[in-house]
Design an enzyme around this catalytic site. Structure first.
Site, PDB file in Angstrom:
ATOM      1  CB  SER A   1      13.850  45.129 -26.791  1.00  0.00           C
ATOM      2  OG  SER A   1      14.815  44.336 -27.445  1.00  0.00           O
ATOM      3  CG  ASP A   2      15.425  49.256 -31.868  1.00  0.00           C
ATOM      4  OD1 ASP A   2      14.421  49.981 -31.842  1.00  0.00           O
ATOM      5  OD2 ASP A   2      16.006  48.942 -32.921  1.00  0.00           O
ATOM      6  CB  THR A   3      16.421  43.783 -33.322  1.00  0.00           C
ATOM      7  OG1 THR A   3      15.961  43.187 -32.108  1.00  0.00           O
ATOM      8  CG2 THR A   3      17.312  42.788 -34.064  1.00  0.00           C
TER       9      THR A   3
END
Length: 196
Positions: free
Chosen positions: A71-73
């Site tokens: 995941s990445d934001t």
């Protein structure tokens, strides 16, 4: 029984996965993720895929069914992508640009897994949430930055901490802003028959 792996060292993502009731290992991606895409949604999805693929490649040789979650934001203001600030001055500039207006938080999730027959599968999605921030004075911004909360967060803030008192409202996934859109992830795991 599949081996679940979170390809992130983020304490927020760990806590959100725990809240879902999953038992998992944490194996952070080692390589610095990069994307050449100019489109924010494609950019963050590529970063999440890179994390998941890198860890998946490292754990695959053990032969057990495995599910890797990457995941990445990112924070997006207009066309500008705001990642983690390099220092407090950059953090100040980020918060100053966000205060008094709305922006988007994009959290992408990538899944890599093997089934019982050893076949490899991949899936990914991006959760987009609109966040409105109240006007903030220079003193309020400096006081917030002095908490240290902003140092390792995209856009220089964490909605779950002190910064929450400056957030006027959100439209979308609160958990997506924190770092892992759990409702969307749960639905995607069910669709792929991965939910335990």
């Amino acid at each position: 029984m599949s081996r679940w792996i979170l390809a992130s060292a983020s304490p927020r993502r760990k806590e959100l996965l725990r809240q879902m009731g999953l038992i998992f290992e944490v194996i952070p991606a080692r390589e610095e993720e990069k994307s050449a895409s100019q489109n924010p949604e494609a950019y963050v999805t590529e970063l999440a895929r890179h994390k998941a693929e890198e860890v998946f490649g490292r754990v695959l040789p053990d032969g057990k069914p495995v599910i890797v979650i990457g995941s990445d934001t990112i924070v997006v203001l207009g066309e500008r992508i705001l990642g983690k600030p390099g220092d407090r001055e950059e953090a100040f500039e980020m918060i100053q640009s966000l205060q008094g207006r709305s922006h988007q938080v994009m959290t992408a999730v990538a899944l890599c897994w093997t089934d019982e027959e050893g076949k490899t599968h991949r899936d990914s999605f991006c959760s987009i949430t609109e966040v409105s921030v109240n006007a903030m004075s220079e003193e309020e911004i400096r006081n917030y930055l002095a908490t240290g909360e902003a140092d390792d967060k995209a856009g220089a803030y964490g909605i779950q901490g002190t910064f929450g008192m400056y957030v006027a409202g959100i439209r979308g996934s609160y958990h997506g802003v924190v770092g892992l859109p759990t409702a969307a992830l749960y639905q995607r795991l069910k669709e792929n028959s991965l939910w335990p």
